[in-house]
Write a protein that holds these residues in place. Structure first.
Motif, PDB file in Angstrom:
ATOM      1  N   GLN A  82       0.837  -1.184   0.000  1.00 46.38           N
ATOM      2  CA  GLN A  82       0.000   0.000   0.000  1.00 46.38           C
ATOM      3  C   GLN A  82       0.880   1.245   0.000  1.00 46.38           C
ATOM      4  O   GLN A  82       1.813   1.353   0.795  1.00 46.38           O
ATOM      5  CB  GLN A  82      -0.910   0.014   1.231  1.00 46.38           C
ATOM      6  N   VAL A  83       0.577   2.177  -0.891  1.00 49.08           N
ATOM      7  CA  VAL A  83       1.270   3.461  -0.937  1.00 49.08           C
ATOM      8  C   VAL A  83       0.243   4.538  -0.619  1.00 49.08           C
ATOM      9  O   VAL A  83      -0.682   4.778  -1.398  1.00 49.08           O
ATOM     10  CB  VAL A  83       1.897   3.721  -2.323  1.00 49.08           C
ATOM     11  N   ARG A  84       0.398   5.188   0.523  1.00 48.51           N
ATOM     12  CA  ARG A  84      -0.566   6.197   0.950  1.00 48.51           C
ATOM     13  C   ARG A  84      -0.014   7.601   0.705  1.00 48.51           C
ATOM     14  O   ARG A  84       1.162   7.854   0.932  1.00 48.51           O
ATOM     15  CB  ARG A  84      -0.896   6.025   2.432  1.00 48.51           C
ATOM     16  N   PHE A  85      -0.887   8.474   0.248  1.00 49.69           N
ATOM     17  CA  PHE A  85      -0.494   9.861   0.040  1.00 49.69           C
ATOM     18  C   PHE A  85      -1.669  10.782   0.352  1.00 49.69           C
ATOM     19  O   PHE A  85      -2.837  10.392   0.249  1.00 49.69           O
ATOM     20  CB  PHE A  85       0.007  10.099  -1.388  1.00 49.69           C
ATOM     21  N   VAL A  86      -1.339  11.995   0.738  1.00 55.76           N
ATOM     22  CA  VAL A  86      -2.347  12.986   1.123  1.00 55.76           C
ATOM     23  C   VAL A  86      -2.533  13.983  -0.009  1.00 55.76           C
ATOM     24  O   VAL A  86      -1.554  14.493  -0.562  1.00 55.76           O
ATOM     25  CB  VAL A  86      -1.925  13.737   2.396  1.00 55.76           C
ATOM     26  N   THR A 107      -0.840  -5.605 -10.445  1.00 50.35           N
ATOM     27  CA  THR A 107      -2.145  -4.974 -10.575  1.00 50.35           C
ATOM     28  C   THR A 107      -2.208  -3.764  -9.660  1.00 50.35           C
ATOM     29  O   THR A 107      -1.661  -3.785  -8.557  1.00 50.35           O
ATOM     30  CB  THR A 107      -3.266  -5.967 -10.200  1.00 50.35           C
ATOM     31  N   VAL A 108      -2.869  -2.709 -10.136  1.00 50.68           N
ATOM     32  CA  VAL A 108      -2.970  -1.472  -9.371  1.00 50.68           C
ATOM     33  C   VAL A 108      -4.431  -1.196  -9.026  1.00 50.68           C
ATOM     34  O   VAL A 108      -5.303  -1.217  -9.910  1.00 50.68           O
ATOM     35  CB  VAL A 108      -2.393  -0.281 -10.156  1.00 50.68           C
ATOM     36  N   PHE A 109      -4.698  -0.954  -7.748  1.00 49.31           N
ATOM     37  CA  PHE A 109      -5.989  -0.479  -7.283  1.00 49.31           C
ATOM     38  C   PHE A 109      -5.807   0.901  -6.679  1.00 49.31           C
ATOM     39  O   PHE A 109      -4.810   1.163  -6.000  1.00 49.31           O
ATOM     40  CB  PHE A 109      -6.588  -1.416  -6.228  1.00 49.31           C
ATOM     41  N   LEU A 110      -6.770   1.785  -6.934  1.00 48.63           N
ATOM     42  CA  LEU A 110      -6.764   3.121  -6.338  1.00 48.63           C
ATOM     43  C   LEU A 110      -7.881   3.208  -5.318  1.00 48.63           C
ATOM     44  O   LEU A 110      -9.027   2.865  -5.612  1.00 48.63           O
ATOM     45  CB  LEU A 110      -6.948   4.197  -7.417  1.00 48.63           C
ATOM     46  N   ASN A 114     -12.576   7.745   1.441  1.00 49.82           N
ATOM     47  CA  ASN A 114     -13.716   7.098   2.108  1.00 49.82           C
ATOM     48  C   ASN A 114     -13.752   5.586   1.902  1.00 49.82           C
ATOM     49  O   ASN A 114     -14.727   4.921   2.260  1.00 49.82           O
ATOM     50  CB  ASN A 114     -15.037   7.725   1.647  1.00 49.82           C
ATOM     51  N   GLY A 115     -12.706   5.016   1.319  1.00 54.16           N
ATOM     52  CA  GLY A 115     -12.587   3.567   1.230  1.00 54.16           C
ATOM     53  C   GLY A 115     -13.044   2.946  -0.073  1.00 54.16           C
ATOM     54  O   GLY A 115     -12.914   1.733  -0.256  1.00 54.16           O
ATOM     55  N   ASN A 116     -13.574   3.726  -1.007  1.00 52.43           N
ATOM     56  CA  ASN A 116     -13.939   3.173  -2.308  1.00 52.43           C
ATOM     57  C   ASN A 116     -12.677   2.791  -3.079  1.00 52.43           C
ATOM     58  O   ASN A 116     -11.668   3.506  -3.045  1.00 52.43           O
ATOM     59  CB  ASN A 116     -14.736   4.193  -3.133  1.00 52.43           C
ATOM     60  N   ARG A 117     -12.738   1.662  -3.780  1.00 58.53           N
ATOM     61  CA  ARG A 117     -11.557   1.156  -4.468  1.00 58.53           C
ATOM     62  C   ARG A 117     -11.919   0.773  -5.898  1.00 58.53           C
ATOM     63  O   ARG A 117     -12.975   0.210  -6.139  1.00 58.53           O
ATOM     64  CB  ARG A 117     -10.990  -0.055  -3.722  1.00 58.53           C
ATOM     65  N   VAL A 118     -11.018   1.101  -6.841  1.00 62.54           N
ATOM     66  CA  VAL A 118     -11.262   0.784  -8.237  1.00 62.54           C
ATOM     67  C   VAL A 118     -10.004   0.172  -8.834  1.00 62.54           C
ATOM     68  O   VAL A 118      -8.882   0.552  -8.482  1.00 62.54           O
ATOM     69  CB  VAL A 118     -11.680   2.041  -9.031  1.00 62.54           C
ATOM     70  N   LEU A 119     -10.191  -0.794  -9.731  1.00 66.65           N
ATOM     71  CA  LEU A 119      -9.080  -1.395 -10.455  1.00 66.65           C
ATOM     72  C   LEU A 119      -8.615  -0.429 -11.536  1.00 66.65           C
ATOM     73  O   LEU A 119      -9.416   0.043 -12.346  1.00 66.65           O
ATOM     74  CB  LEU A 119      -9.527  -2.717 -11.094  1.00 66.65           C
ATOM     75  N   TRP A 171      -5.380   9.185   0.226  1.00 61.03           N
ATOM     76  CA  TRP A 171      -5.631   8.263  -0.862  1.00 61.03           C
ATOM     77  C   TRP A 171      -4.595   7.134  -0.789  1.00 61.03           C
ATOM     78  O   TRP A 171      -3.547   7.282  -0.150  1.00 61.03           O
ATOM     79  CB  TRP A 171      -5.514   8.965  -2.219  1.00 61.03           C
ATOM     80  N   SER A 172      -4.900   6.030  -1.462  1.00 60.78           N
ATOM     81  CA  SER A 172      -3.967   4.903  -1.457  1.00 60.78           C
ATOM     82  C   SER A 172      -3.869   4.266  -2.831  1.00 60.78           C
ATOM     83  O   SER A 172      -4.855   4.214  -3.578  1.00 60.78           O
ATOM     84  CB  SER A 172      -4.400   3.815  -0.461  1.00 60.78           C
ATOM     85  N   LEU A 173      -2.678   3.780  -3.134  1.00 60.14           N
ATOM     86  CA  LEU A 173      -2.470   2.884  -4.265  1.00 60.14           C
ATOM     87  C   LEU A 173      -2.118   1.514  -3.693  1.00 60.14           C
ATOM     88  O   LEU A 173      -1.241   1.397  -2.833  1.00 60.14           O
ATOM     89  CB  LEU A 173      -1.326   3.382  -5.153  1.00 60.14           C
ATOM     90  N   TRP A 174      -2.816   0.493  -4.158  1.00 55.71           N
ATOM     91  CA  TRP A 174      -2.506  -0.881  -3.769  1.00 55.71           C
ATOM     92  C   TRP A 174      -1.826  -1.560  -4.952  1.00 55.71           C
ATOM     93  O   TRP A 174      -2.369  -1.606  -6.061  1.00 55.71           O
ATOM     94  CB  TRP A 174      -3.770  -1.640  -3.386  1.00 55.71           C
TER      95      TRP A 174
END
Length: 339
Positions: A82-86, A107-110, A114-119, A171-174
């Motif tokens: 997980q890469v977190r950024f403000v 694979t990258v998820f954003l 508020n916790g919503n995640r998209v591929l 925000w986060s990148l997985w």
């Protein structure tokens, strides 16, 4: 673009110097985060080639990204990372560049605040996603004739026609590994001149924060230190380059430097942009002594750089030379001049 204008200006100065039969010391107090920081971009490559043309020395500011939290590094193996950024308050747009080896697949998820995640799909065309009232544009690049790395570019914009600012928060990148050979992923946000102080990675990597084109080759890379306490400035861009070349070369005064201002005034300036001219002027003096006055007709390019490195003064607490903050040490022109 601005980089094209810089290239044109440098080209003009070198060609003019050659036409006059005179050496030239070039100063570049400019930098950005638009690239892999490994010398492979057109901007970096042009300056590397220009460094070998005629009798010149190119001194480039290391940038002010050392403590800006705009660079992150991930090492992928078997586990998701997980890469977190403000995104801070008031940002009207934001871009993020992720650079990876083309041979690595993940694979990258954003994820939104508020916790919503998209591929984030790799489609080789620009894709647009709408998340939490924000448009996110994504582009997967390809290798080029000049580089083997791959860029994943993301840009955040307010919805079309609505203006306003981006959704602030964490925000986060997985990154989900699939086939990993190298495993190192480098991420950059824009420089401090373009985004707010509150925007940045929560787990930043302060090394490899030189701005482009300080990541070119055959140049003198100049960081900043504070003369009052002989300490490298926290903002000064750090080495090494993404492909492992040692930088910066040297540091020069870059904190509260009194200089000329419009209107016949004087003012104090801070940054590597004000440090680089100290080295540019030093290189000019060396070439005047060597080439113009006839003491050494070959005193330009890497030879000037070598004298600057050898004559640099080790700063207090600088255990190793070179290091990623101060390079070979602080500018010391008297010690740098050829015997």
């Amino acid at each position: 673009s601005r980089t094209t204008e810089v290239m044109e200006a440098l080209d003009y100065m070198v060609r003019k110097a050659e036409a006059l039969g005179m050496p030239v010391s070039l100063n570049v107090s400019y930098g950005n985060n638009n690239g892999a920081h490994d010398g492979s971009s057109l901007f970096e490559g042009y300056i590397t080639e220009l460094a070998g043309v005629w009798k010149n020395v190119i001194s480039i500011a290391a940038g002010n990204e050392g403590d800006a939290r705009h660079h992150a590094r991930v090492r992928l193996e078997n586990e998701p990372r997980q890469v977190r950024f403000v995104i801070g308050a008031g940002e009207r747009n934001l871009s993020l560049q992720m650079w990876k080896q083309y041979t690595d697949d993940f694979t990258v998820f954003l994820e939104t605040p508020n916790g919503n995640r998209v591929l984030v799909e790799d489609t080789r065309e620009v894709r647009r996603y709408e998340l939490q009232g924000t448009w996110i544009y994504v582009y997967y690049g390809e290798p080029t004739p000049a580089q083997i790395t791959q860029e994943i570019y993301m840009e955040w914009l307010p919805p079309e026609g609505q203006g306003g600012t981006l959704q602030e928060g964490v925000w986060s990148l997985w990154l989900i590994p699939e086939k990993i050979t190298e495993g190192v992923v480098e991420l950059w946000l824009p420089t401090a001149e373009l985004i707010g102080l509150s925007t940045g990675f929560l787990e930043p990597e302060p090394d490899t924060t030189l701005t482009i084109p300080a990541t070119a080759d055959g140049i003198v890379v100049v960081g900043a230190y504070q003369m009052s306490n002989d300490v490298v400035a926290s903002f000064s861009g750090r080495g090494d380059t993404a492909d492992g070349r040692r930088a910066p070369t040297i540091v020069a005064p870059g904190v509260d430097v009194v200089t000329a201002a419009p209107g016949g005034r004087y003012t104090a300036r801070t940054g590597t942009s004000i440090a680089a001219p100290f080295v540019t002027g030093s290189a000019a003096l060396m070439m005047e002594w060597g080439i113009v006055q006839g003491n050494d007709p070959y005193l330009y390019g890497e030879k000037v750089k070598a004298y600057l490195m050898k004559g640099a003064r080790r700063l207090p607490g600088q255990e190793h030379v070179p290091d990623k903050k101060a390079g070979w040490g602080a500018l010391c022109l008297a010690a740098s001049l050829p015997k």
